[in-house]
Enzyme design. Structure first.
Site, mmCIF file in Angstrom:
data_model
loop_
_atom_site.group_PDB
_atom_site.id
_atom_site.type_symbol
_atom_site.label_atom_id
_atom_site.label_comp_id
_atom_site.label_asym_id
_atom_site.label_seq_id
_atom_site.Cartn_x
_atom_site.Cartn_y
_atom_site.Cartn_z
ATOM 1 N N HIS A 155 6.976 4.987 2.209
ATOM 2 C CA HIS A 155 7.826 3.833 1.936
ATOM 3 C C HIS A 155 8.093 3.724 0.452
ATOM 4 O O HIS A 155 7.771 4.637 -0.306
ATOM 5 C CB HIS A 155 7.191 2.548 2.469
ATOM 6 C CG HIS A 155 5.734 2.657 2.753
ATOM 7 N ND1 HIS A 155 4.788 2.728 1.768
ATOM 8 C CD2 HIS A 155 5.066 2.752 3.923
ATOM 9 C CE1 HIS A 155 3.591 2.832 2.313
ATOM 10 N NE2 HIS A 155 3.720 2.860 3.600
ATOM 11 N N ARG A 182 0.857 -1.185 0.000
ATOM 12 C CA ARG A 182 0.000 0.000 0.000
ATOM 13 C C ARG A 182 0.893 1.235 0.000
ATOM 14 O O ARG A 182 1.350 1.682 1.046
ATOM 15 C CB ARG A 182 -0.964 -0.036 1.195
ATOM 16 C CG ARG A 182 -2.092 -1.026 0.976
ATOM 17 C CD ARG A 182 -2.990 -1.196 2.173
ATOM 18 N NE ARG A 182 -2.501 -2.195 3.100
ATOM 19 C CZ ARG A 182 -2.743 -3.496 2.994
ATOM 20 N NH1 ARG A 182 -3.446 -3.956 1.990
ATOM 21 N NH2 ARG A 182 -2.276 -4.343 3.889
#
Length: 665
Positions: A343, A299
């Site tokens: 990330h 995600r």
């Protein structure tokens, strides 16, 4: 003994292998605390939420408390995003852990290196991320809890509205309106089939100009006029332009681009893609190694790649393809301004773990998705593809034609990604020609065409549109679109999403009464404000209060209205056997049935043979409790979405396959 707390039970075994002795791993199976299930739970004067332990998590929490009490240290390793941060905060509250202590560890991939680094660098719980999630949850609760009862009263029972869901519905309905309002325009494509004298290779040139100006052929009469003007014409090469172009590799996957490519290129819908990606992230059984995670966190809206992963990819490319396939400087991709960039992009954990090396350990769908992710990442680190282009201008009387040729000079990244590259117009190789040369004319080709309306959304194109407009975030796309189907607002016709009559009516009502808040711009602006809370520490209660102030007046007005909207029943080809009028589909307490369209003059009803519940249970994965049964997403009679096993008593109001999912309201 140290206790590590995670969300999804699917990654427990993979993590334990890397943590080794001295660690125990406990999975919460998603959220453990949430706003109350049966009442609003937010003091809107002070914007204070009231949380309670979720109904299906009582026994789990008791077990967690016992383990935490026996542990020497508790580390919370929930997912590395806002939702995971909020779950960590709730766990800390339940266990009496000060969120300012270094109790939180995060890793973007489940690998020995990443887990070891995380253990070395525990941190405090990031309250900015927590507050961003709290704000989103409160805003969604306001819309869901305050608007849903109104539309149930004004339209029909068991309906729901959502801050993001209703805007996604609006996109689908507005596209349908565009299609219905579209008026096709006629146009003609005219081309000449030619060949070089003395050669048998034929090629096509497209009509482009008349008297040196661009020409558009709009009807048959114009086409016939051109055909007449070109009778007996000589086709002469007037100009040849040669050039070289480069094609840059696409960026590695984000959540949305992975979802789009998986549907467009593999035929996998959002639910299947999410399920397979979750398994690849949490770990799969590899013979001789046990459970191994194959890809990084799924995600994400970032295209960033770690220096280590990039260096490994470049070494692999040089070894397997040759130095010429390594770019002169590493490829860096710009991440969108709205991206959280918490990330990396989605990539294989190890570039050495090729798709062929794990094929025997993966299900067919998991293999296809891993191969797609692997090859996209590898290609993203490779040199440009280079093409030789030839553009030939051809004159015939006062008309101009163009012929285009394209050949590959250097494969570059397409050496890996060619089987997935979208098909482009693939011009055939042109014969060698020189300026002033006369070509042999074979025939003129005239084709009548009509402009086409915009295509309906697929799941993939709706995700793309939501991302481009800033509606929702990577974790919410799949559930938002699934909910539209679950509520009966959209149906699938092939791969396309089509709004139902109910969906159109709900959208129109929301547009009439909540246009200022439930619209694309307002929703995108609110996403930006949530980002400001997460990244800059903006006061979250001020953001929620501002939203409520904008919304409350609209609620009062809508609540005071006596407007009642009637949904037109669906017509059928069945004829009433009593009066001969067509039958229509109606819905009662016990489901759908056929009723006479002449009602109340004729009260005849008939059984609807294809009578099915509006929402059918769909299997999303294996049960995390018994490991044997299949978990399905279902809907209760009251319209609430839940998840249940067909073998044991397991049920949950949160998705156990997507452990970070916010519970449905």
């Amino acid at each position: 003994m140290k206790l590590v707390i995670i969300e999804g039970p699917g990654k427990r075994e993979t993590l334990k292998k890397y943590l080794g002795a001295g660690f125990d791993v406990f999975a919460t199976k998603g959220h453990v605390r949430d706003l109350p299930e049966k009442d609003f739970g937010v003091d809107l004067k002070t914007i204070t939420p009231r949380y309670e332990i979720m109904k299906d998590k009582g026994e789990l929490i008791e077990e967690l408390k016992k383990k935490a009490k026996r542990a020497d240290e508790v580390l919370i390793a929930t997912d590395p995003d806002r939702e995971g941060e909020a779950i960590a905060w709730h766990i800390a509250y339940i266990l009496g852990i000060d969120p300012k202590t270094k109790c939180r560890i995060v890793f973007n991939e489940i690998s020995k290196k990443a887990v070891t680094e995380a253990l070395k660098n525990p941190r405090e719980i990031d309250m900015n991320l927590v507050n961003a999630q709290q704000t989103r949850r409160i805003l969604d609760r306001i819309v869901g809890y305050k608007v849903s009862p109104i539309i149930c009263k004004r339209i029909k029972p068991r309906l729901s509205a959502g801050r993001v869901q209703s805007v996604a519905l609006k996109l689908v309905v507005d596209r349908e309106k565009e299609i219905l309002a579209f008026v096709p325009e006629e146009y003609w494509n005219i081309g000449a089939e030619l060949e070089k004298a003395g050669e048998k290779q034929k090629f096509k040139a497209a009509l482009s100009t008349k008297d040196g100006k661009k020409i558009k052929v709009e009807n048959k009469e114009q086409a016939q006029q051109i055909e007449g003007d070109l009778k007996g014409a000589n086709y002469i090469v007037s100009k040849i332009k040669k050039s070289q172009t480069k094609s840059h590799a696409p960026a590695p996957f984000t959540t949305s681009t992975m979802q789009q490519d998986a549907l467009n290129k593999l035929g996998m819908n959002l639910k299947k893609t999410s399920f397979c990606a979750q398994q690849l992230y949490e770990g799969v059984e590899i013979e001789g190694e046990g459970k191994v995670a194959l890809i990084t966190y799924i995600r994400t809206d970032s295209t960033r790649v770690s220096p280590d992963a990039q260096a490994s990819a470049l070494t692999f490319i040089a070894r397997e393809f040759g130095e010429q396939y390594v770019p002169s400087k590493p490829n860096i991709y710009k991440t969108k301004e709205t991206a959280q960039d918490a990330h990396e992009a989605i990539r294989p954990i190890s570039i050495e773990r090729t798709p062929s090396s794990v094929m025997s350990s993966l299900s067919p769908d998991n293999f296809k998705l891993y191969k797609l992710i692997y090859e996209r990442f590898l290609a993203s680190q490779m040199a440009d593809a280079i093409y030789n282009n030839v553009n030939v201008d051809i004159s015939a009387n006062n008309y101009g034609f163009k012929a285009v040729g394209k050949t590959v000079e250097f494969l570059g990244y397409t050496a890996v990604y060619k089987s997935y590259v979208e098909k482009e117009d693939d011009p055939s190789k042109l014969p060698k020609m020189s300026e002033g040369e006369q070509l042999n004319f074979i025939k003129l080709i005239s084709e009548q065409k009509f402009t086409k309306p915009p295509a309906r959304y697929t799941e993939a194109s709706l995700v793309k549109e939501m991302e481009e407009k800033g509606i929702g975030r990577p974790a919410t796309y799949a559930m938002t679109i699934t909910t539209l189907d679950a509520r009966g607002y959209t149906v699938h016709e092939g791969k396309y999403l089509v709004p139902t009559e109910l969906g159109k009516v709900v959208d129109q009502y929301l547009a009439n009464n909540f246009r200022q808040v439930i619209n694309v711009k307002f929703t995108a602006d609110m996403e930006n404000r949530l980002d400001e809370i997460a990244e800059q520490g903006k006061n979250w209660q001020d953001v929620a209060s501002s939203f409520w102030n904008s919304f409350s007046g609209l609620l009062v007005k809508a609540g005071a209205s006596r407007e009642k909207i009637k949904i037109q029943p669906e017509k059928t080809d069945v004829v009433c056997d009593k009066c001969g009028a067509p039958m229509v589909v109606r819905e009662g307490r016990y489901g759908k049935f056929l009723g006479c369209s002449a009602y109340p003059n004729c009260t005849n009803i008939m059984k609807l043979e294809t009578n099915k519940p509006k929402y059918e249970p769909k299997v999303i994965g294996k049960c995390p409790e018994c490991g044997e049964g299949n978990v399905s997403i279902r809907r209760s009679k009251a319209g609430k979405i839940y998840y249940a096993c067909d073998k044991c008593k397991f049920y949950s109001f949160t998705n156990p396959m997507k452990d970070k999912e916010t519970p449905a309201s």
